[in-house]
Write an enzyme that holds these catalytic residues in place. Structure first.
Site, mmCIF file in Angstrom:
data_model
loop_
_atom_site.group_PDB
_atom_site.id
_atom_site.type_symbol
_atom_site.label_atom_id
_atom_site.label_comp_id
_atom_site.label_asym_id
_atom_site.label_seq_id
_atom_site.Cartn_x
_atom_site.Cartn_y
_atom_site.Cartn_z
ATOM 1 N N GLN A 1 0.485 -0.351 -4.912
ATOM 2 C CA GLN A 1 -0.797 0.246 -5.063
ATOM 3 C C GLN A 1 -0.750 1.790 -4.928
ATOM 4 O O GLN A 1 0.022 2.390 -3.946
ATOM 5 C CB GLN A 1 -1.583 -0.072 -3.711
ATOM 6 C CG GLN A 1 -2.965 0.476 -3.906
ATOM 7 C CD GLN A 1 -3.061 1.894 -2.864
ATOM 8 O OE1 GLN A 1 -2.397 1.853 -1.777
ATOM 9 N NE2 GLN A 1 -3.795 2.827 -3.108
ATOM 10 N N HIS B 1 -17.395 0.882 -3.746
ATOM 11 C CA HIS B 1 -18.733 1.273 -2.943
ATOM 12 C C HIS B 1 -19.851 1.518 -4.014
ATOM 13 O O HIS B 1 -20.887 2.201 -4.059
ATOM 14 C CB HIS B 1 -18.262 2.871 -2.577
ATOM 15 C CG HIS B 1 -17.055 2.822 -1.610
ATOM 16 N ND1 HIS B 1 -17.122 2.664 -0.375
ATOM 17 C CD2 HIS B 1 -15.935 3.126 -1.927
ATOM 18 C CE1 HIS B 1 -15.939 2.503 0.411
ATOM 19 N NE2 HIS B 1 -15.179 2.856 -0.723
ATOM 20 N N ARG C 1 -13.463 -15.524 1.861
ATOM 21 C CA ARG C 1 -13.040 -16.043 3.358
ATOM 22 C C ARG C 1 -12.894 -17.307 3.192
ATOM 23 O O ARG C 1 -12.475 -17.854 4.197
ATOM 24 C CB ARG C 1 -14.400 -15.738 4.147
ATOM 25 C CG ARG C 1 -14.590 -14.008 4.274
ATOM 26 C CD ARG C 1 -13.433 -13.448 5.144
ATOM 27 N NE ARG C 1 -13.711 -12.221 5.441
ATOM 28 C CZ ARG C 1 -13.436 -11.120 4.517
ATOM 29 N NH1 ARG C 1 -12.600 -11.234 3.514
ATOM 30 N NH2 ARG C 1 -13.631 -9.953 4.919
ATOM 31 N N GLY D 1 -12.481 -8.615 -2.005
ATOM 32 C CA GLY D 1 -13.446 -8.244 -1.255
ATOM 33 C C GLY D 1 -14.458 -9.300 -0.995
ATOM 34 O O GLY D 1 -14.853 -9.884 -2.053
ATOM 35 N N TYR E 1 -2.146 5.862 -4.936
ATOM 36 C CA TYR E 1 -3.089 6.802 -5.046
ATOM 37 C C TYR E 1 -2.276 7.896 -5.873
ATOM 38 O O TYR E 1 -1.284 8.608 -5.567
ATOM 39 C CB TYR E 1 -3.358 7.472 -3.462
ATOM 40 C CG TYR E 1 -4.286 6.339 -2.819
ATOM 41 C CD1 TYR E 1 -5.583 6.117 -2.984
ATOM 42 C CD2 TYR E 1 -3.701 5.623 -1.638
ATOM 43 C CE1 TYR E 1 -6.381 5.208 -2.352
ATOM 44 C CE2 TYR E 1 -4.063 5.060 -0.971
ATOM 45 C CZ TYR E 1 -5.682 4.527 -1.205
ATOM 46 O OH TYR E 1 -6.246 3.564 -0.239
ATOM 47 N N GLY F 1 -7.805 -9.067 1.782
ATOM 48 C CA GLY F 1 -7.370 -7.896 2.477
ATOM 49 C C GLY F 1 -7.542 -8.083 3.967
ATOM 50 O O GLY F 1 -6.369 -8.277 4.537
ATOM 51 N N ARG F 2 -8.642 -7.993 4.578
ATOM 52 C CA ARG F 2 -8.535 -7.860 5.913
ATOM 53 C C ARG F 2 -8.009 -9.369 6.619
ATOM 54 O O ARG F 2 -7.375 -9.489 7.708
ATOM 55 C CB ARG F 2 -10.152 -8.021 6.496
ATOM 56 C CG ARG F 2 -10.767 -6.302 6.223
ATOM 57 C CD ARG F 2 -12.136 -6.374 6.849
ATOM 58 N NE ARG F 2 -12.815 -4.999 6.530
ATOM 59 C CZ ARG F 2 -13.172 -4.525 5.629
ATOM 60 N NH1 ARG F 2 -13.323 -5.264 4.547
ATOM 61 N NH2 ARG F 2 -13.688 -3.237 5.411
ATOM 62 N N THR G 1 -5.390 2.902 -7.542
ATOM 63 C CA THR G 1 -6.876 3.005 -6.927
ATOM 64 C C THR G 1 -7.652 4.113 -7.818
ATOM 65 O O THR G 1 -7.089 5.412 -7.643
ATOM 66 C CB THR G 1 -6.783 3.311 -5.531
ATOM 67 O OG1 THR G 1 -6.094 2.021 -4.772
ATOM 68 C CG2 THR G 1 -8.217 3.606 -4.820
ATOM 69 N N SER H 1 0.883 -1.092 0.164
ATOM 70 C CA SER H 1 -0.117 0.026 -0.075
ATOM 71 C C SER H 1 0.969 1.164 -0.084
ATOM 72 O O SER H 1 1.911 1.172 0.531
ATOM 73 C CB SER H 1 -0.830 -0.121 1.279
ATOM 74 O OG SER H 1 -1.522 1.403 1.504
#
Length: 283
Positions: free
Chosen positions: A128, A185, A213, A210, A130, A232-233, A156, A106
């Site tokens: 990544q 989103h 799992r 996204g 921005y 990610g998470r 992004t 990131s």
């Protein structure tokens, strides 16, 4: 008790991490509908088992941008890894190198890019980005990561305005731009996937992050046309568990689940995965 699935790592991380850090990792914008829908969407899809297939040798390897990876399961760009483990992104990079998968670092990494590259010199690294309004700053950053051996840019484009992250406001957590996870989103990502795959008409590889799992989720995404998925998470949960070893353990679990899913659907190789492997639930 041994951890058996990715949600076990989630439960451990929730108990271990300070509330403000946990909220920062797990929270989404506003009511977090997109975060929750991304996970729920996979549950609407069922695998279609195939029996009497020769699956003695199941090969999970594939390539992304011409580089071989051990499975189509890589690491999304998430920031501030030092919030959950002292070595932060360096531990993540070492785990990715050991697992033979790609790690997207990131812009908001809490370790120096030079240290991340040095600690896992043989790892497949993307960066990544921005895009900064000052194009010269962006150019300098791109040149820096290129010189460090990062192989691709992940730009992004879905944050024209920062989301309203309520947990962070309540916790008075201010981490500058307050950006952690690249969530879309709009449409649930699994629903948008088929449209994107159709639109590019095979001219480029399509990836998804996204809501992943389980290994079943990985196969479902590939059946709908993704070349690879990114976590990610869950990576942060693994990091909170045992640092580098925790991330390696988590990746090993989901890779083994994916192997099982391939075997049960009669696939010897990733190239054999197609939409016939799945069906949408009528429930």
């Amino acid at each position: 008790m041994p951890l058996a699935c990715l949600t076990d790592f989630q439960a451990f991380a929730r108990e271990r991490l300070p509330k403000s850090t946990w909220d920062f990792i797990e929270g989404g914008a506003d009511d977090s509908f997109t975060r929750d829908d991304n996970m729920a969407a996979f549950k609407r899809i069922r695998l279609r088992p195939r029996y009497l297939k020769n699956v003695v040798n199941v090969d999970t390897r594939t390539t992304i941008q011409g580089e071989e990876i051990t499975a189509p399961i890589c690491i999304s760009p998430t920031g501030f890894h030092c919030l959950v483990w002292p070595d932060g992104e360096m531990s993540t990079a070492r785990a990715a190198q050991a697992a033979g998968v790609c790690y997207i670092t990131s812009t908001f990494a809490t370790c120096a890019l030079e240290d991340i590259a040095a600690t896992a010199p043989k790892g497949l690294r993307w960066f990544q980005l921005y895009v900064h309004p000052d194009r010269q700053l962006s150019k300098q950053l791109v040149q820096r990561v290129e010189s460090l051996g990062f192989k691709a840019l992940v730009i992004t484009v879905d944050v024209p305005k920062l989301g309203n992250r309520r947990h962070d406001i309540r916790n008075q957590l201010d981490l500058k731009l307050n950006l952690l996870l690249k969530d879309l989103h709009s449409l649930k990502e699994i629903d948008a996937l088929a449209e994107v795959v159709a639109a590019v008409k095979g001219k480029m590889e399509v990836y998804l992050d996204g809501g992943i799992r389980t290994g079943n989720d990985v196969l479902k995404a590939l059946a709908l046309g993704a070349k690879c998925v990114f976590l990610g998470r869950p990576i942060l949960w693994g990091l909170a568990y045992k640092g580098e070893d925790g991330v390696k353990e988590l990746l090993n679990i989901i890779k083994n689940e994916f192997y099982t899913s391939m075997a049960l659907t009669g696939c010897q190789s990733v190239a054999e995965i197609n939409q016939d492997m799945i069906q949408f639930s009528r429930l």
